[in-house]
Scaffold this active site. Structure first.
Site, mmCIF file in Angstrom:
data_model
loop_
_atom_site.group_PDB
_atom_site.id
_atom_site.type_symbol
_atom_site.label_atom_id
_atom_site.label_comp_id
_atom_site.label_asym_id
_atom_site.label_seq_id
_atom_site.Cartn_x
_atom_site.Cartn_y
_atom_site.Cartn_z
ATOM 1 C CE LYS A 1 -1.754 1.557 4.060
ATOM 2 N NZ LYS A 1 -1.469 2.959 4.401
ATOM 3 C CG ASN A 2 2.172 2.819 3.540
ATOM 4 O OD1 ASN A 2 1.025 3.146 3.225
ATOM 5 N ND2 ASN A 2 2.541 2.633 4.799
ATOM 6 C CB CYS B 1 -4.095 11.446 12.110
ATOM 7 S SG CYS B 1 -3.753 9.725 11.887
ATOM 8 N NE ARG C 1 0.363 10.410 10.222
ATOM 9 C CZ ARG C 1 -0.097 9.458 9.432
ATOM 10 N NH1 ARG C 1 -1.248 8.891 9.685
ATOM 11 N NH2 ARG C 1 0.594 9.054 8.383
ATOM 12 C CG ASP D 1 3.205 1.647 9.587
ATOM 13 O OD1 ASP D 1 2.760 2.469 10.402
ATOM 14 O OD2 ASP D 1 3.396 1.924 8.386
ATOM 15 N NE ARG E 1 -7.424 4.327 5.547
ATOM 16 C CZ ARG E 1 -6.897 5.413 6.060
ATOM 17 N NH1 ARG E 1 -7.292 5.833 7.238
ATOM 18 N NH2 ARG E 1 -5.983 6.092 5.416
#
Ligand code: EPZ
Length: 416
Positions: free
Chosen positions: A22-23, A116, A121, A304, A396
């Protein structure tokens, strides 16, 4: 709203394929904005965040066609360099359009993402970098508005290591006049994957993967084809899930080289890990040993993976200290883990976890993507049923989560 119902106790076993990252896919999709020629991407994961970004790009005039894990983007008709609040608020990574838009169109209006669940952030480093490259940048009515005739190469220093900040500035610098040097650059593999795609498009970049990246601006970028790297956080999540359940799994289409810091900790916890070509085999011990971690930018332990590793410490033998150094509010999962019977004490950015013989199923609330993954792992080992609420967070960032877990023998299903 969908929930995930997990009946704990099954040891994960078998084989599962890891999806594209994803990233990495998110910034690479934004790179299409830099060229008037088509960019073809393969191994793009089917995720909510990807769909959100494609919708954002389409409303800017980009054509995006999806077929399986391939996406073809054509930004020749780019005519609306605006990222509206309604779209940005659902996904902070939308800020990644800022650099490419200013570089290609000479103007951009991108909503500020706002707060967030895991921390404030801010995006001040993205703004500071574009300003240093000669853009007029102002924050007006909640939007970052940037304008320039053509960006100029510059020496950029970021105050902290920022992943999307590095990516935004690297993309902007590709079309700038002259050389840009980004110091204190993020070294994450996703930055390298983006750089590889940009180079395939004709960009002149060296040093990606180190903390100094040099970019010689070019007049234009051309079309290219690029395969997105494997998702190292998805890889790590399945490794932790197998470790927690005392299982034995083989992950394909990935490699240990993406998850070295995690592998090191899983070995300390007692797992046997065998690297294979494009695959990883993990065999968990009967009882894990608790292992302390400290999150930091790559190549250190990723923030993460903090929630998922906390979950495995909850059922390990002994006690561990977890330090979160990237985000100021990334322990929301700890209170939910306590509802499952975990022994966790929080003091600022430090969590003290003492393993317990067993967790007990309960209803828990997901607060962000990786927190949710930590709760799913805890649910897989807890006695009885765990209901994870708000799993739109998981959608997501984890492709076919329940299908992949079920293929590994987990008793898990989605309920409305
Ligand atoms: C990226 O976010 C990832 N997102 C995050 O993944 C990941 O947690 C994070 O990097 C850290 O590894 C994407 O790649 C799309 P940062 P990013 O800028 O780039 C501060 C997930 O679950 N900072 O590296 O937004 C910031 O507040 C997500 O997949 C500033 O102060 O993170 C943080 O404390 C969540 N000013 C630190 O730097 C800035 O201008 C690092 O953030 C930029 C950042």
């Amino acid at each position: 709203m969908d929930k995930l119902l997990i009946e704990g106790g099954a040891r994960l076993h078998g084989e599962v394929a890891i999806s594209g990252a994803k990233n990495a896919a998110l910034p690479i999709l934004c790179a299409a904005l830099l060229s008037a020629e088509p960019l073809t991407l393969t191994n793009v994961p089917a995720l909510r965040d990807i769909a959100t970004l494609l919708a954002l790009l389409r409303q800017m005039g980009v054509k995006a066609e999806q077929s399986g894990d391939t996406v073809v983007l054509d930004a020749s008709g780019l005519d609306n360099p605006v990222a509206p609040y309604e779209m940005v608020k659902t996904m902070r990574a939308s800020i990644l359009v800022l650099g490419p838009l200013v570089a290609r169109c000479g103007e951009a209006r991108v909503s500020l993402p706002g707060g967030c669940a895991i921390g404030a952030r801010p995006v001040d480093q993205h703004i500071k970098g574009l300003h240093a490259m000669g853009a007029e940048v102002a924050v007006e009515h909640g939007y970052v508005r940037a304008r320039t005739r053509r960006l100029k190469g510059a020496r950029l220093f970021t105050d902290m290591v920022t992943v999307t900040g590095t990516e935004n500035l690297m993309m902007a610098a590709c079309l700038a006049d002259g050389e840009t040097v980004i110091e204190n650059a993020a070294r994450e593999p996703e930055v390298v994957d983006l750089a590889n795609c940009l180079v395939a498009m004709g960009a002149r970049i060296s040093g990606a993967g180190t903390d100094v990246i040099r970019i010689q601006g070019v007049e234009r970028l051309h079309g290219a084809t690029h395969r997105v790297m494997p998702d190292r956080i998805e890889t790590g999540t399945y490794l932790c899930a197998a470790a927690a359940t005392g299982g034995e799994i083989r992950l394909t289409r990935t490699a240990t080289s993406y998850v070295d810091s995690l592998v090191d900790k899983l070995l300390d916890a007692g797992c046997e890990i065998t690297p294979e070509r494009d695959a990883i085999h993990l065999k968990a011990p009967e009882q894990l040993t608790a292992v302390s971690i400290r999150t930091a930018p790559y190549p250190a332990f990723p923030t993460d993976m903090q929630a998922q590793f906390m979950a495995i410490n909850c059922v390990a033998r002994g006690a561990a200290v977890i330090r979160e150094t990237i985000f100021e509010n990334r322990f929301m999962h700890a209170v939910e883990l306590q509802r499952l019977g975990a022994d966790i004490k929080i003091d600022g950015n430090t969590a003290f976890v003492t393993g317990v013989p067993r967790l007990q199923g309960a209803t828990v609330m997901a607060t962000d993507l990786r927190a949710s993954a930590g709760l799913v792992i805890a649910g897989l080992v807890a006695e009885g049923e765990t209901l994870v609420d708000r799993i739109y967070h998981l959608d997501r960032g984890y492709e076919k989560l329940e299908t992949k877990l079920a293929a590994l023998g987990a008793r898990v299903r989605r309920v409305s």
